[in-house]
Design an enzyme around this catalytic site. Structure first.
Site, PDB file in Angstrom:
ATOM      1  N   ASN A  87      -5.229  18.699   5.886  1.00 39.46           N
ATOM      2  CA  ASN A  87      -6.507  19.128   5.320  1.00 39.46           C
ATOM      3  C   ASN A  87      -6.982  18.290   4.132  1.00 39.46           C
ATOM      4  O   ASN A  87      -7.499  18.826   3.149  1.00 39.46           O
ATOM      5  CB  ASN A  87      -6.450  20.611   4.944  1.00 39.46           C
ATOM      6  CG  ASN A  87      -6.338  21.498   6.176  1.00 39.46           C
ATOM      7  OD1 ASN A  87      -6.716  21.098   7.277  1.00 39.46           O
ATOM      8  ND2 ASN A  87      -5.820  22.693   6.002  1.00 39.46           N
ATOM      9  N   ASN A 142     -10.264  19.398   8.310  1.00 46.39           N
ATOM     10  CA  ASN A 142     -10.975  20.543   8.859  1.00 46.39           C
ATOM     11  C   ASN A 142     -12.450  20.178   8.997  1.00 46.39           C
ATOM     12  O   ASN A 142     -13.058  19.744   8.016  1.00 46.39           O
ATOM     13  CB  ASN A 142     -10.796  21.739   7.921  1.00 46.39           C
ATOM     14  CG  ASN A 142     -11.357  23.018   8.490  1.00 46.39           C
ATOM     15  OD1 ASN A 142     -12.408  23.032   9.126  1.00 46.39           O
ATOM     16  ND2 ASN A 142     -10.659  24.114   8.261  1.00 46.39           N
ATOM     17  N   PRO A 143     -13.060  20.330  10.181  1.00 46.08           N
ATOM     18  CA  PRO A 143     -14.483  19.981  10.326  1.00 46.08           C
ATOM     19  C   PRO A 143     -15.378  20.682   9.316  1.00 46.08           C
ATOM     20  O   PRO A 143     -16.399  20.134   8.893  1.00 46.08           O
ATOM     21  CB  PRO A 143     -14.802  20.432  11.756  1.00 46.08           C
ATOM     22  CG  PRO A 143     -13.502  20.389  12.464  1.00 46.08           C
ATOM     23  CD  PRO A 143     -12.473  20.788  11.451  1.00 46.08           C
ATOM     24  N   SER A 150      -2.456  28.073  11.939  1.00 39.11           N
ATOM     25  CA  SER A 150      -2.979  27.248  10.861  1.00 39.11           C
ATOM     26  C   SER A 150      -2.851  25.765  11.232  1.00 39.11           C
ATOM     27  O   SER A 150      -2.091  25.388  12.133  1.00 39.11           O
ATOM     28  CB  SER A 150      -2.216  27.512   9.565  1.00 39.11           C
ATOM     29  OG  SER A 150      -0.892  27.017   9.665  1.00 39.11           O
ATOM     30  N   THR A 151      -3.595  24.935  10.518  1.00 43.92           N
ATOM     31  CA  THR A 151      -3.483  23.495  10.730  1.00 43.92           C
ATOM     32  C   THR A 151      -2.058  23.028  10.476  1.00 43.92           C
ATOM     33  O   THR A 151      -1.525  22.176  11.198  1.00 43.92           O
ATOM     34  CB  THR A 151      -4.452  22.741   9.802  1.00 43.92           C
ATOM     35  OG1 THR A 151      -5.779  23.157  10.081  1.00 43.92           O
ATOM     36  CG2 THR A 151      -4.346  21.236  10.008  1.00 43.92           C
ATOM     37  N   GLY A 152      -1.418  23.596   9.461  1.00 39.71           N
ATOM     38  CA  GLY A 152      -0.048  23.212   9.148  1.00 39.71           C
ATOM     39  C   GLY A 152       0.891  23.434  10.318  1.00 39.71           C
ATOM     40  O   GLY A 152       1.708  22.567  10.650  1.00 39.71           O
ATOM     41  N   HIS A 173      -5.531  33.320   9.394  1.00 35.30           N
ATOM     42  CA  HIS A 173      -4.158  32.922   9.679  1.00 35.30           C
ATOM     43  C   HIS A 173      -3.173  33.976   9.171  1.00 35.30           C
ATOM     44  O   HIS A 173      -3.480  34.731   8.250  1.00 35.30           O
ATOM     45  CB  HIS A 173      -3.838  31.579   9.017  1.00 35.30           C
ATOM     46  CG  HIS A 173      -4.786  30.488   9.373  1.00 35.30           C
ATOM     47  ND1 HIS A 173      -5.108  30.167  10.667  1.00 35.30           N
ATOM     48  CD2 HIS A 173      -5.498  29.627   8.590  1.00 35.30           C
ATOM     49  CE1 HIS A 173      -5.961  29.159  10.678  1.00 35.30           C
ATOM     50  NE2 HIS A 173      -6.220  28.825   9.428  1.00 35.30           N
TER      51      HIS A 173
END
Length: 229
Positions: free
Chosen positions: A44, A66-67, A156-158, A203
């Site tokens: 991120n 993140n967009p 989550s992205t993580g 999340h």
């Protein structure tokens, strides 16, 4: 440029660091250990100012964006993005020529933001290779973790990056993944190593952490939750 197939299809790495953004990194002294890995993932577009290097390192090979950050940080519309391009390029420059991973295809608005970022990079002849993950991969990853007990609309992205790393790396080392506001010595922690902004409600970070602990205990990953030597 944007790649049409995975640039890692035939590439694997011996050691990889996956750097989360948790406040537990502040004062950890883990920077040198993180940078010692063959490949470094970050999440991120977290700040990498030199005041953080001792704790989080400074090398980056793979960074997610993140967009939503495109519109939040730089511009909501294409015309405005042209005006914010210098800030965007300056912020991205700290990650050198790293791969830029943007989830683009799950939602139409995300796609517009992601393509806008890619357009600016292409027009500026930036060296970053943009990766738009296939929506089937993203959906299957979310479904897998939901089946494992992560009861949230999406991972989550993580957690998504950890999943990617386990497919690319012999040894995966995690840093900055800690969902609590105090460490093992009961010292108060900020939400992130760089600020105290509240996390997204979409999340279930505590559920995710349980799964990361399980992977650590079974030897799949190495989860660092203490200061580095």
């Amino acid at each position: 440029m944007v790649t049409q197939e995975s640039p890692f299809k035939t590439r694997h790495f011996s050691t990889c660091s996956v750097v989360g953004n948790g406040g537990i990194l502040k004062g950890s002294g883990c920077g040198e250990e993180i940078d010692a890995s063959e490949f470094v993932f970050r999440c991120n577009t977290a700040p990498l100012d030199n005041i953080y290097w001792e704790d989080v390192g400074k090398r980056t090979n793979f960074i997610t964006m993140n967009p939503g950050m495109v519109s939040y940080r730089y511009a909501r519309k294409r015309k405005a993005m042209k005006e914010g391009r210098d800030k965007f390029l300056r912020d991205l420059s700290v990650y050198a020529d790293s791969y830029l991973f943007i989830e683009a295809f799950l939602y139409e608005l995300n796609a517009k933001r992601a393509f806008l970022a890619h357009e600016v990079l292409r027009e500026s002849h930036a060296k970053n290779t943009v990766i738009f993950p296939h929506p089937d991969f993203v959906r299957s990853t979310h479904s897998y973790w939901q089946e494992r007990g992560v009861k949230a609309p999406r991972a989550s992205t993580g957690l998504l990056v950890v999943t990617v790393a386990t497919q690319m790396c012999e040894e995966v080392r995690l840093y900055g993944f800690w969902p609590f506001h105090s460490d093992r010595n009961n010292t108060r922690l900020t939400e992130h190593y760089y600020d105290n902004a509240l996390p997204s409600n979409s999340h279930k970070i505590t559920d995710e952490f349980k799964e990361l602990q399980r992977l650590h205990n079974t030897g799949v990953i190495r989860l660092t939750t203490h200061a580095c030597q």
